[in-house]
Write an enzyme that holds these catalytic residues in place. Structure first.
Site, PDB file in Angstrom:
ATOM      1  N   ASP A 187     -32.496  -4.037  43.187  1.00  0.00           N
ATOM      2  CA  ASP A 187     -33.523  -3.472  42.306  1.00  0.00           C
ATOM      3  C   ASP A 187     -34.750  -4.389  42.330  1.00  0.00           C
ATOM      4  O   ASP A 187     -34.700  -5.520  41.819  1.00  0.00           O
ATOM      5  CB  ASP A 187     -32.946  -3.362  40.883  1.00  0.00           C
ATOM      6  CG  ASP A 187     -33.892  -2.628  39.949  1.00  0.00           C
ATOM      7  OD1 ASP A 187     -35.113  -2.665  40.163  1.00  0.00           O
ATOM      8  OD2 ASP A 187     -33.386  -2.017  38.993  1.00  0.00           O
ATOM      9  N   TYR A 233     -47.101   6.841  34.258  1.00  0.00           N
ATOM     10  CA  TYR A 233     -46.969   6.757  35.729  1.00  0.00           C
ATOM     11  C   TYR A 233     -48.338   6.514  36.361  1.00  0.00           C
ATOM     12  O   TYR A 233     -48.501   5.632  37.212  1.00  0.00           O
ATOM     13  CB  TYR A 233     -46.350   8.061  36.234  1.00  0.00           C
ATOM     14  CG  TYR A 233     -46.273   8.205  37.742  1.00  0.00           C
ATOM     15  CD1 TYR A 233     -45.506   7.327  38.510  1.00  0.00           C
ATOM     16  CD2 TYR A 233     -46.939   9.241  38.405  1.00  0.00           C
ATOM     17  CE1 TYR A 233     -45.426   7.478  39.896  1.00  0.00           C
ATOM     18  CE2 TYR A 233     -46.856   9.401  39.776  1.00  0.00           C
ATOM     19  CZ  TYR A 233     -46.098   8.512  40.515  1.00  0.00           C
ATOM     20  OH  TYR A 233     -46.008   8.670  41.881  1.00  0.00           O
TER      21      TYR A 233
HETATM   22  N1  LIG Z   1     -42.847  12.823  46.206  1.00  0.00           N
HETATM   23  C1  LIG Z   1     -44.088  12.971  45.746  1.00  0.00           C
HETATM   24  O1  LIG Z   1     -44.553  14.102  45.510  1.00  0.00           O
HETATM   25  C2  LIG Z   1     -44.950  11.752  45.507  1.00  0.00           C
HETATM   26  C3  LIG Z   1     -46.317  11.952  45.234  1.00  0.00           C
HETATM   27  C4  LIG Z   1     -47.136  10.840  45.032  1.00  0.00           C
HETATM   28  C5  LIG Z   1     -46.597   9.558  45.118  1.00  0.00           C
HETATM   29  N2  LIG Z   1     -45.261   9.395  45.366  1.00  0.00           N
HETATM   30  C6  LIG Z   1     -44.753   8.022  45.446  1.00  0.00           C
HETATM   31  O2  LIG Z   1     -44.160   7.823  46.716  1.00  0.00           O
HETATM   32  C7  LIG Z   1     -43.048   6.935  46.592  1.00  0.00           C
HETATM   33  C8  LIG Z   1     -41.792   7.588  47.160  1.00  0.00           C
HETATM   34  O3  LIG Z   1     -41.603   8.827  46.546  1.00  0.00           O
HETATM   35  P1  LIG Z   1     -40.337   9.755  46.888  1.00  0.00           P
HETATM   36  O4  LIG Z   1     -40.623  11.080  46.260  1.00  0.00           O
HETATM   37  O5  LIG Z   1     -40.000   9.667  48.324  1.00  0.00           O
HETATM   38  O6  LIG Z   1     -39.223   8.994  46.004  1.00  0.00           O
HETATM   39  P2  LIG Z   1     -37.608   9.149  45.915  1.00  0.00           P
HETATM   40  O7  LIG Z   1     -37.256   9.075  44.472  1.00  0.00           O
HETATM   41  O8  LIG Z   1     -37.127  10.325  46.679  1.00  0.00           O
HETATM   42  O9  LIG Z   1     -37.120   7.829  46.640  1.00  0.00           O
HETATM   43  C9  LIG Z   1     -37.418   6.603  46.054  1.00  0.00           C
HETATM   44  C10 LIG Z   1     -36.708   5.495  46.806  1.00  0.00           C
HETATM   45  O10 LIG Z   1     -37.057   4.277  46.135  1.00  0.00           O
HETATM   46  C11 LIG Z   1     -35.881   3.573  45.797  1.00  0.00           C
HETATM   47  N3  LIG Z   1     -36.125   2.865  44.541  1.00  0.00           N
HETATM   48  C12 LIG Z   1     -36.511   3.413  43.349  1.00  0.00           C
HETATM   49  N4  LIG Z   1     -36.604   2.459  42.418  1.00  0.00           N
HETATM   50  C13 LIG Z   1     -36.292   1.294  43.029  1.00  0.00           C
HETATM   51  C14 LIG Z   1     -36.199  -0.048  42.598  1.00  0.00           C
HETATM   52  N5  LIG Z   1     -36.452  -0.395  41.329  1.00  0.00           N
HETATM   53  N6  LIG Z   1     -35.824  -1.000  43.485  1.00  0.00           N
HETATM   54  C15 LIG Z   1     -35.549  -0.666  44.757  1.00  0.00           C
HETATM   55  N7  LIG Z   1     -35.621   0.587  45.238  1.00  0.00           N
HETATM   56  C16 LIG Z   1     -35.986   1.553  44.378  1.00  0.00           C
HETATM   57  C17 LIG Z   1     -34.786   4.604  45.676  1.00  0.00           C
HETATM   58  O11 LIG Z   1     -33.520   3.991  45.910  1.00  0.00           O
HETATM   59  C18 LIG Z   1     -35.202   5.592  46.788  1.00  0.00           C
HETATM   60  O12 LIG Z   1     -34.726   5.146  48.051  1.00  0.00           O
HETATM   61  C19 LIG Z   1     -42.944   6.569  45.116  1.00  0.00           C
HETATM   62  O13 LIG Z   1     -43.606   5.349  44.890  1.00  0.00           O
HETATM   63  C20 LIG Z   1     -43.665   7.719  44.433  1.00  0.00           C
HETATM   64  O14 LIG Z   1     -44.192   7.348  43.176  1.00  0.00           O
HETATM   65  C21 LIG Z   1     -44.443  10.466  45.572  1.00  0.00           C
END
Ligand SMILES: NC(=O)c1ccc[n+]([C@@H]2O[C@H](COP(=O)([O-])OP(=O)(O)OC[C@H]3O[C@@H](n4cnc5c(N)ncnc54)[C@H](O)[C@@H]3O)[C@@H](O)[C@H]2O)c1
Length: 270
Positions: free
Chosen positions: A73, A172
């Site tokens: 984490d 966020y």
């Molecule tokens: N999906 C979207 O629409 C979107 C849009 C804008 C920004 N984002 C950003 O892109 C990034 C990835 O998004 P996603 O949708 O692929 O996310 P997801 O939730 O599908 O995957 C997140 C990954 O991060 C890991 N993770 C989460 N918290 C953690 C921690 N404290 N320590 C270590 N690992 C951790 C999880 O294990 C997972 O592998 C994020 O930062 C999110 O805020 C996503």
């Protein structure tokens, strides 16, 4: 450990979604990978994400690249230190750090700025801001010694344009907004050391997880779609392409920048 000639990228949150797409794209571009996540066990397929092998590590190795998995984490600075130690012990170098781990996990129904509990803001800052800062600070001695490196932070459109969520998601958005400003401050500081720091700012990305929850959470509506000039949601590879640009040699004179990758949804400067 002798320093290999192959560039090495550390990608956080690489178990699924955007992070996994980034890791695979950087592997396709010839990098070895350190993939980091809170839980990298194969249950990350629970949202129906299609994979070419049983684990992300297997997918990378099937491309002929090396992959190291580190679980933990990243809200804990000691985990970021361990990621860097294991990367250097395993591969002898770190050329690229992609801070992708994070998410919009604060309860959306109480996320207007006028009512958000301060605890929700603290939680989001710990997840989205502290985790990235921990990794940047942990990797800095390695990149400074090499006098080169590229750091790519993953922000969010909602940090740039509050209209994206009609004023909701304030905790966020603020945590990602802090990450955007950190990107610029760090770029200013470490440019003389040969280290670049940039940020990719995605709009809605149609990952398997997002699509799984889309109907229930009211994401991906016709209104959302019509707010995007290109009239489609991003794929994880759309975001990975922008990250790969900042990570690679095509962007060696670019630092401190925030690139919106959102189909044109934000058309004002970030
Ligand atoms: N999906 C979207 O629409 C979107 C849009 C804008 C920004 N984002 C950003 O892109 C990034 C990835 O998004 P996603 O949708 O692929 O996310 P997801 O939730 O599908 O995957 C997140 C990954 O991060 C890991 N993770 C989460 N918290 C953690 C921690 N404290 N320590 C270590 N690992 C951790 C999880 O294990 C997972 O592998 C994020 O930062 C999110 O805020 C996503």
């Amino acid at each position: 450990m002798t320093r290999s000639r192959t560039p090495v990228a550390v990608v956080t949150g690489a178990g699924r979604g955007i992070g996994r797409a980034v890791a695979l794209m950087l592997a396709r571009r010839g990098m070895d990978l350190v993939v980091v996540g809170r839980d990298m066990s194969p249950d990350y397929e629970r949202y129906g994400e299609e994979m070419s092998a049983g684990t992300v590590q297997d997918e990378i190795e099937a491309m002929g690249r090396r992959a190291l998995v580190v679980e933990g984490d990243l809200r804990d600075r000691a985990v970021a230190d361990r990621v860097v130690e294991q990367s250097v012990a395993g591969f002898g170098r770190i050329d690229v750090l992609v801070n992708n781990a994070g998410g919009a996990l604060a309860p959306p129904e109480r996320s207007f700025g006028s009512q958000m509990p301060i605890e929700d803001l603290d939680d989001m800052i710990r997840l989205n801001t502290h985790s990235a800062i921990h990794c940047c600070q942990a990797v800095m001695p390695v990149m400074r010694e090499a006098r080169s490196g590229s750091i790519v932070n993953v922000g969010s459109r909602v940090a740039i344009d509050p209209a994206t969520a009609g004023g909701r998601l304030a905790p966020y958005a603020m945590s990602k907004g802090a990450l955007v400003q950190y990107t610029r401050h760090l770029a200013m500081e470490v440019g003389p050391d040969g280290i670049r720091v940039n940020c990719v700012s995605p709009g809605i990305v149609a990952t398997a997880r997002v699509m799984h929850f889309a109907a229930k959470r009211g994401i991906g509506t016709d209104d959302d779609l019509n707010a995007i000039p290109l009239r489609r949601f991003a794929t994880p590879d759309d975001i990975a392409g922008a990250v790969a640009y900042f990570a690679g040699e095509e962007s060696t004179y670019v630092t401190g920048q925030v690139l919106s990758v959102d189909g044109g949804a934000v058309l004002t400067p970030s």
